[in-house]
Design an enzyme around this catalytic site. Structure first.
Site, short mmCIF file in Angstrom:
data_model
loop_
_atom_site.label_atom_id
_atom_site.label_comp_id
_atom_site.label_asym_id
_atom_site.label_seq_id
_atom_site.Cartn_x
_atom_site.Cartn_y
_atom_site.Cartn_z
N HIS A 31 -12.92 4.78 15.96
CA HIS A 31 -13.03 5.57 17.19
C HIS A 31 -14.26 5.14 17.98
O HIS A 31 -15.36 5.60 17.72
CB HIS A 31 -13.10 7.07 16.87
N GLY A 84 -23.41 14.15 27.08
CA GLY A 84 -24.61 14.46 27.87
C GLY A 84 -25.75 13.52 27.52
O GLY A 84 -26.52 13.09 28.39
N GLU A 113 -17.34 5.47 15.55
CA GLU A 113 -16.83 5.30 14.18
C GLU A 113 -15.99 4.02 14.09
O GLU A 113 -15.56 3.49 15.13
CB GLU A 113 -15.97 6.51 13.81
N LEU A 172 -25.26 10.51 26.31
CA LEU A 172 -24.87 9.17 26.78
C LEU A 172 -25.18 9.00 28.27
O LEU A 172 -25.51 7.90 28.71
CB LEU A 172 -23.39 8.92 26.51
N GLU A 225 -22.15 2.05 24.88
CA GLU A 225 -22.41 3.19 25.79
C GLU A 225 -21.33 3.27 26.88
O GLU A 225 -21.63 3.48 28.05
CB GLU A 225 -23.78 3.05 26.45
N GLY A 232 -29.38 -26.21 33.80
CA GLY A 232 -28.72 -27.34 33.15
C GLY A 232 -28.80 -27.22 31.65
O GLY A 232 -28.76 -26.13 31.09
N SER A 247 -14.08 3.95 21.98
CA SER A 247 -13.93 4.53 23.32
C SER A 247 -13.37 5.95 23.28
O SER A 247 -13.40 6.66 24.28
CB SER A 247 -13.03 3.64 24.18
N GLN A 276 -27.56 -27.07 48.57
CA GLN A 276 -26.92 -25.84 49.05
C GLN A 276 -26.27 -25.03 47.93
O GLN A 276 -26.30 -23.80 47.94
CB GLN A 276 -25.89 -26.18 50.12
N PHE A 279 -28.51 7.39 16.45
CA PHE A 279 -27.53 8.30 17.03
C PHE A 279 -26.16 7.90 16.51
O PHE A 279 -25.72 6.78 16.76
CB PHE A 279 -27.61 8.17 18.54
#
Lengths: 245, 407
Positions: B158, B260, B155, B262, B386, B362, B160, B302, B151
């Site tokens: 580009h 749509g 870019e 996404l 996404e 650990g 967000s 604890q 998909f």
């Protein structure tokens, strides 16, 4: 080829086992149920045989309504139709009578099941069905191939393997490596929705065995390490604690 | 019946999975699932135990995409489970889709990415926006795994702000001429087709199906990733690619079309990351009970119990959000903002759980003996792709105030 696969509905192998009602009933709380693992092998081999030779697979369970999700899984794996004998599977002979009754009606070429269930582990049902139907029964079957109307079978016997040829129909109690378990795919699950699941009444309610009480085995104790120099201590433990001397 | 017999024979007969994962269900959400949902979950779980978990640490360490997983995903039905059966899909509901993503991501986020890109970002737009001919041509092959898709929206300049895309098409009469580049594209190096979004001469965003082999179309692989190492990522480069007009998705255009898709993918992520979180939690719970310090299991301290209790709390909340969101999706009522809330929240809690679980292990927690570091590194991608963590906040902010604060 018409194949009947008999499946049990048993607690998952990782289930914690406990009892209720004064140790007379199995406590189902939180227990996940699965197709009996040995029955699952039988089903997987049936699906393969159907792919090779054509035909149909009927899956049969003797159980109450709660077993239907387990039966649907068998349909999702590849059985074409299902029959549930609406009764609690109280003892091996009762179950065998129900299976024999259904099997006589269906005129199956092959009747497959696990070598034993994993709840009561009786391992008796396949031979009882054979006797009731007057057909040969073989167990534990580890290889099963069909050529024409003859089956080529390999089974495990004490200290070795036995190879045999057998004409159909017959009953086989199956175990690995007869086939690999099949995981149902999404299309199978979807199609299982509409496959027929017929519920029939038991032939009779002649239950012959009754549970008096269940007992859990004693918890396993930690291993004791004895210094190799201290033979007296070892002998004392073997004699007085393990009581093997 | 005796426990001993059951255990002995049970072990002999048990499925040969070394991975014994069972998911926590603290609020008895299983009671809200159908038997079919539970069968779907257990089937995908078994599939993951057989086909993914035994190998995933090696694949991730070697930065290796297991190409045969594509046909295996196709066989089990992980591609496009909500697409109708007539087109090769599963015809299942969105809760089923969520459970499938949860179980696959319990195995690995990269594996889930491969499946959710194919289902939500390739098959969904072809099904929802494509012509009948396009549906029949591509969907059955994508569902079976015969074809892998990707998909192309993001870019280099580009991310967000997809509306600012530079990739464009020019109408040449009998075809379009496509130029531009897409970046950070999951599945790209191995994909047979790409659903690509490009602007036409009027600045309107159109969806196109680009096939491997079209002249001028290349998919260079992105190297050096420390995340999603078992899935392949690359670029899509278009240099005067002639695209037949029948390859344009005819039934929807504009930015709403890719958004749509996404929504569907983000929904799958909201479920998927809970799988990763549960894997980390389960590993930490078991380790804490086995590992002894100061003469007792570290689970008796604890501060360790606090970590485990907080993990289970967040997992339970996320499971509840997912279950309700699944119902809203099935009813066609889920909004983009509701999906944003779930995606953002669940990825964040999964990342925090991976980090806390790593601490409980650990030093052992940094090795490939345990899954936390792999999940943690994977989730650093998932929190960004996404829709980044912050962009989802702004989507919610927009919903709350009515004021967009995107730029």
């Amino acid at each position: 080829m018409k194949i009947l696969v008999c499946i049990t509905h048993v607690p998952d192998t990782t289930s914690k086992i406990s009892f209720t009602d004064g140790n007379t009933k199995f406590d189902k709380t939180g227990v996940q149920y699965i197709i009996g693992p040995y029955d699952d092998y039988a089903l997987a081999r049936a699906v393969e045989l159907k792919e090779q030779h054509g035909g149909s697979i009927t899956v049969l369970n003797v159980g109450e309504a709660e077993t239907e999700p387990t039966i649907r899984k068998a349909l999702a794996i590849g059985a074409d139709e299902a029959i549930r004998v609406n009764a609690f599977p109280s003892d091996a002979f009762f179950v065998a009578k129900q299976i024999a009754s259904v099997a006589k009606e269906g005129a199956y070429d092959l009747i497959l099941m696990g070598r034993e269930s994993i709840d009561f582990n009786g391992g008796q049902v396949h031979s009882m069905v054979g006797e009731l139907m007057g057909l040969p029964s073989v167990s534990p079957v580890m290889v099963l191939d069909i050529e024409g109307s003859t089956a080529k079978i390999q089974r495990e016997i004490e200290g070795g393997k036995e190879f045999m040829e057998l004409d159909m129909p017959f009953i086989a109690g199956c175990q690995e490596p007869i086939a690999e378990w099949k995981i149902p795919n999404m299309r199978g699950i979807m199609s299982a929705r509409s496959k027929p699941l017929q519920v029939v009444d038991p032939t009779d309610d002649g239950v012959q065995a009754d549970v008096e009480v269940f007992e859990l085995p004693p918890a396993k104790e930690a291993v004791k390490l004895v210094d190799p120099e201290n033979l007296d201590e070892l002998v004392n433990l073997l004699k007085n604690e393990a009581k093997v001397l | 019946m005796s426990t001993d017999t059951l255990t002995q024979n049970g072990q002999a007969a048990k499925r040969s999975f070394t991975d014994d994962f069972e998911s926590p269900d603290f609020y008895q959400l299983d009671d809200l699932l159908t038997d079919e949902h539970k069968l779907i979950r257990s089937s995908i779980r078994d599939f993951v135990k057989k086909e993914i978990t035994p190998y995933i640490e090696d694949w991730a360490e070697n930065n290796q995409f297991p190409a045969d997983i594509v046909s295996k995903f196709g066989e089990i039905g992980a591609f496009g489970p909500t697409v109708p059966v007539d087109y090769g899909g599963g015809g299942l509901d969105y809760t089923s889709y969520g459970l499938i993503m949860q179980e696959i991501e319990r195995g690995d986020s990269g594996m889930r990415s491969t499946a959710s890109v194919q289902g939500s970002l390739v098959m969904y737009p072809i099904y929802a926006y494509g012509s009948e001919e396009q549906r029949k041509k591509y969907l059955p092959k994508l569902a079976s795994g015969e074809m892998l898709g990707c998909f192309g929206l993001t870019e280099p300049n580009h991310g967000s702000n997809p509306g600012g895309m530079e990739t464009h098409i020019k109408d040449m009469g009998d075809h379009f001429l496509l130029n531009g580049a897409k970046m950070w594209i999951s599945n790209a190096p191995k994909a047979d087709i790409a659903v690509v979004w490009a602007k036409n001469q009027d600045g309107r965003i159109k969806g196109l199906i680009i096939e491997r082999g079209m002249e001028g179309f290349t998919t260079p692989e992105t190297h050096g990733k420390w995340s999603l190492r078992a899935s392949c990522t690359g670029e899509l480069v278009f240099s005067d690619v002639k695209v037949p007009k029948e390859n344009v998705l005819p039934n929807k255009d504009g930015l709403g079309a890719p958004l749509g898709c996404l929504d569907k993918a983000r929904y799958g992520i909201a479920w998927g990351v809970v799988g990763a979180a549960m894997d980390c939690y389960e590993s930490a719970r078991k380790y804490a009970l086995e590992r002894e310090q100061f003469g007792k299991p570290i689970a008796s301290f604890q501060l360790v119990q606090k970590k485990l209790a907080e993990m289970l709390t967040e997992i339970t909340k996320a499971q509840l959000v997912n279950w309700r969101l699944g119902k809203l999706m099935d009813e066609g009522k889920a909004t983009s903002a509701q999906i944003s809330l779930a995606k953002r929240n669940n990825v964040e809690i999964a990342l925090n759980i991976a980090r806390e679980a790593r601490q409980i292990h650990g030093g052992m927690g940094i090795t490939g003996e345990y899954p936390m570091m792999r999940h943690m590194m994977n989730l650093e991608s998932v929190v960004t792709y996404e829709g980044t963590h912050d962009i989802h906040l702004l989507i919610l902010g927009h919903k709350i105030t009515g004021i967009p604060a995107f730029g």
